[in-house]
Write an enzyme that holds these catalytic residues in place. Structure first.
Site, PDB file in Angstrom:
ATOM      1  N   ASN A  10       0.746  -1.218  -0.113  1.00 43.56           N
ATOM      2  CA  ASN A  10       0.259  -0.018  -0.114  1.00 43.56           C
ATOM      3  C   ASN A  10       0.745   1.164   0.041  1.00 43.56           C
ATOM      4  O   ASN A  10       1.455   1.501   0.958  1.00 43.56           O
ATOM      5  CB  ASN A  10      -0.840  -0.115   1.280  1.00 43.56           C
ATOM      6  CG  ASN A  10      -1.715   1.267   1.416  1.00 43.56           C
ATOM      7  OD1 ASN A  10      -1.708   2.104   0.330  1.00 43.56           O
ATOM      8  ND2 ASN A  10      -2.429   1.365   2.663  1.00 43.56           N
ATOM      9  N   TRP A  11       1.005   1.879  -1.112  1.00 40.82           N
ATOM     10  CA  TRP A  11       1.855   3.044  -1.255  1.00 40.82           C
ATOM     11  C   TRP A  11       1.438   4.206  -0.484  1.00 40.82           C
ATOM     12  O   TRP A  11       1.897   5.396  -0.464  1.00 40.82           O
ATOM     13  CB  TRP A  11       2.541   3.184  -2.736  1.00 40.82           C
ATOM     14  CG  TRP A  11       3.442   2.362  -3.226  1.00 40.82           C
ATOM     15  CD1 TRP A  11       3.831   1.151  -2.634  1.00 40.82           C
ATOM     16  CD2 TRP A  11       4.260   2.455  -4.407  1.00 40.82           C
ATOM     17  NE1 TRP A  11       5.010   0.811  -3.315  1.00 40.82           N
ATOM     18  CE2 TRP A  11       5.171   1.565  -4.276  1.00 40.82           C
ATOM     19  CE3 TRP A  11       4.349   3.587  -5.294  1.00 40.82           C
ATOM     20  CZ2 TRP A  11       6.269   1.665  -5.353  1.00 40.82           C
ATOM     21  CZ3 TRP A  11       5.169   3.560  -6.321  1.00 40.82           C
ATOM     22  CH2 TRP A  11       6.214   2.586  -6.414  1.00 40.82           C
ATOM     23  N   LYS A  12      -0.051   4.256  -0.324  1.00 40.52           N
ATOM     24  CA  LYS A  12      -0.643   5.487   0.204  1.00 40.52           C
ATOM     25  C   LYS A  12      -0.454   6.798  -0.414  1.00 40.52           C
ATOM     26  O   LYS A  12      -0.444   6.462  -1.830  1.00 40.52           O
ATOM     27  CB  LYS A  12      -0.040   5.821   1.641  1.00 40.52           C
ATOM     28  CG  LYS A  12      -0.175   4.311   2.380  1.00 40.52           C
ATOM     29  CD  LYS A  12      -0.159   4.729   4.013  1.00 40.52           C
ATOM     30  CE  LYS A  12      -0.358   3.334   4.697  1.00 40.52           C
ATOM     31  NZ  LYS A  12      -0.238   3.240   6.142  1.00 40.52           N
ATOM     32  N   HIS A  94      -9.707   0.860   4.559  1.00 37.39           N
ATOM     33  CA  HIS A  94      -8.420   1.382   5.468  1.00 37.39           C
ATOM     34  C   HIS A  94      -8.557   1.848   6.475  1.00 37.39           C
ATOM     35  O   HIS A  94      -9.342   3.162   6.604  1.00 37.39           O
ATOM     36  CB  HIS A  94      -7.325   1.701   4.356  1.00 37.39           C
ATOM     37  CG  HIS A  94      -5.837   1.787   5.005  1.00 37.39           C
ATOM     38  ND1 HIS A  94      -5.484   2.735   5.891  1.00 37.39           N
ATOM     39  CD2 HIS A  94      -4.666   1.020   4.911  1.00 37.39           C
ATOM     40  CE1 HIS A  94      -4.320   2.475   6.507  1.00 37.39           C
ATOM     41  NE2 HIS A  94      -3.877   1.305   5.742  1.00 37.39           N
ATOM     42  N   GLU A  96      -7.112   4.543   7.361  1.00 39.43           N
ATOM     43  CA  GLU A  96      -6.855   6.134   7.285  1.00 39.43           C
ATOM     44  C   GLU A  96      -8.191   6.435   6.463  1.00 39.43           C
ATOM     45  O   GLU A  96      -8.202   7.891   6.504  1.00 39.43           O
ATOM     46  CB  GLU A  96      -5.731   6.129   6.311  1.00 39.43           C
ATOM     47  CG  GLU A  96      -4.263   5.765   7.260  1.00 39.43           C
ATOM     48  CD  GLU A  96      -3.073   5.358   6.811  1.00 39.43           C
ATOM     49  OE1 GLU A  96      -3.005   5.593   5.501  1.00 39.43           O
ATOM     50  OE2 GLU A  96      -2.296   4.755   7.448  1.00 39.43           O
ATOM     51  N   GLU A 164      -5.500  -5.164  10.553  1.00 36.49           N
ATOM     52  CA  GLU A 164      -4.372  -4.067  10.620  1.00 36.49           C
ATOM     53  C   GLU A 164      -4.897  -3.108  11.749  1.00 36.49           C
ATOM     54  O   GLU A 164      -5.810  -2.179  11.926  1.00 36.49           O
ATOM     55  CB  GLU A 164      -4.714  -3.063   9.431  1.00 36.49           C
ATOM     56  CG  GLU A 164      -4.099  -3.861   8.087  1.00 36.49           C
ATOM     57  CD  GLU A 164      -3.440  -2.760   7.257  1.00 36.49           C
ATOM     58  OE1 GLU A 164      -2.345  -2.939   6.768  1.00 36.49           O
ATOM     59  OE2 GLU A 164      -3.998  -1.524   7.019  1.00 36.49           O
ATOM     60  N   GLY A 170       2.110   1.996  10.867  1.00 32.63           N
ATOM     61  CA  GLY A 170       3.283   3.376  10.692  1.00 32.63           C
ATOM     62  C   GLY A 170       4.196   3.412  11.965  1.00 32.63           C
ATOM     63  O   GLY A 170       4.829   4.458  12.106  1.00 32.63           O
ATOM     64  N   SER A 209       3.124  -2.289  10.535  1.00 33.69           N
ATOM     65  CA  SER A 209       4.843  -2.349  10.660  1.00 33.69           C
ATOM     66  C   SER A 209       5.259  -3.758  10.351  1.00 33.69           C
ATOM     67  O   SER A 209       6.333  -4.002  11.006  1.00 33.69           O
ATOM     68  CB  SER A 209       4.790  -1.911  12.356  1.00 33.69           C
ATOM     69  OG  SER A 209       4.549  -0.687  12.480  1.00 33.69           O
ATOM     70  N   GLY A 230       2.776  -1.226   4.122  1.00 31.22           N
ATOM     71  CA  GLY A 230       2.740   0.123   3.803  1.00 31.22           C
ATOM     72  C   GLY A 230       4.272   0.655   3.450  1.00 31.22           C
ATOM     73  O   GLY A 230       4.735   0.424   2.323  1.00 31.22           O
ATOM     74  N   GLY A 231       5.057   1.224   4.646  1.00 31.16           N
ATOM     75  CA  GLY A 231       6.171   1.792   4.422  1.00 31.16           C
ATOM     76  C   GLY A 231       7.184   1.270   3.831  1.00 31.16           C
ATOM     77  O   GLY A 231       7.920   1.249   2.836  1.00 31.16           O
TER      78      GLY A 231
HETATM   79  P1  PGA Z   1       2.707   0.036   7.596  1.00 28.34           P
HETATM   80  O1  PGA Z   1       1.251   0.424   6.969  1.00 28.34           O
HETATM   81  O2  PGA Z   1       3.320  -1.061   6.887  1.00 28.34           O
HETATM   82  O3  PGA Z   1       3.658   1.532   7.230  1.00 28.34           O
HETATM   83  O4  PGA Z   1       2.729  -0.014   9.094  1.00 28.34           O
HETATM   84  C1  PGA Z   1       0.457  -0.627   6.752  1.00 28.34           C
HETATM   85  C2  PGA Z   1      -0.736  -0.084   6.043  1.00 28.34           C
HETATM   86  O5  PGA Z   1      -1.201   0.915   6.567  1.00 28.34           O
HETATM   87  O6  PGA Z   1      -1.366  -1.003   5.275  1.00 28.34           O
END
Ligand code: PGA
Length: 247
Positions: A10-12, A94, A96, A164, A170, A209, A230-231
């Site tokens: 997930n590149w957000k 998600h 977010e 999640e 993050g 994470s 994510g990251g």
């Molecule tokens: P993260 O994000 O790996 O940076 O913690 C995961 C996500 O939000 O899908």
């Protein structure tokens, strides 16, 4: 039938055309017979990422879609548009989006229906906040998000569920292995109750994470079929290392 592992990135809101090189490096680094690999770049890159991935084992997904197929919804993107651009998956619900855009379970369910109508696989996200966990409500919250975010007539064959925990995203913090296993068992039970045998085939991902250093231990847990990253999905070397841990 054993479930095939799946790792989605997930590149957000990260990435411009110059970052397609990372997608090309992921494409070129995929191991034969490895886990299913999906990258969900921002909407502006879906078409060019899908072009780069064409003919390879790498799949491309969106990060959200509207519930309607078209219409007066300025700034929104229909599932059909994602499919037209070459996406095969879409992340929905998600945290977010739930927190930053006020998406309710009902809104997410409508999006899951839209995604499946367009032929996309929905990667449905659920997860509790730290406050909910501290109050002993984590499992109840996640179970109710799962049932509330699945539309009537949902197709288990075009569904992936990602657990999640909001506080793990993050942050560098992750639940204990026991906590992940417990939640995945609860989600599996919920999916089987809802879909019967079909629910046993839905891939259950852990997200929050996940890094090359902790991926293998997490992916080895019961009912963990891969991860939503994510990251650590932004750099091909990290994402490929996480994919290797899922084999
Ligand atoms: P993260 O994000 O790996 O940076 O913690 C995961 C996500 O939000 O899908």
């Amino acid at each position: 039938m054993a479930r095939r592992a799946l790792v989605a990135g997930n590149w957000k809101m990260n990435g411009t055309l110059g970052d397609l090189a990372e997608i090309e490096a992921i494409r070129d680094g995929l191991a034969p017979h490895g886990p299913e690999a999906v990258i969900c770049p921002p909407a502006t890159l879906v078409a060019s990422a899908a072009e780069a991935a064409r003919g390879s084992a790498l799949a491309i997904g969106g990060q959200d879609c509207h519930a309607a197929a078209q219409g007066a919804h300025t700034g929104d993107i229909a599932a059909e548009m994602l499919a037209d651009a070459g996406a095969t998956h879409v992340i929905l619900g998600h945290s977010e989006r739930r927190a930053g855009h006020g998406e309710t379970d009902a809104a997410v369910a409508a999006k899951v229906a839209a995604a499946q109508r367009a032929g996309l696989t929905a990667i449905l996200c659920v997860g509790e906040t730290s406050g909910e966990r501290e109050a002993g409500q984590a499992r109840a919250v996640v179970e109710s998000q799962l049932s509330g975010s699945l539309p009537l007539g949902a197709d288990a064959a075009r569904l992936v569920v990602a657990y999640e925990p909001v506080w793990a995203i993050g942050s560098g913090a992750t639940p204990s292995e026991g906590e992940i296993a417990e939640m995945h068992a609860a989600l599996r039970a919920g999916l089987v109750a809802r879909f019967g045998m079909g629910g046993a085939q839905v891939r259950l991902l852990y997200g929050g994470s996940v890094k090359p250093a902790n991926a293998a231990a997490i992916f080895a847990l019961d009912e963990v079929d891969g991860g939503l990253i994510g990251g650590a999905s932004l750099r091909a070397t990290d994402f490929l290392a996480i994919l290797a841990a899922a084999r």
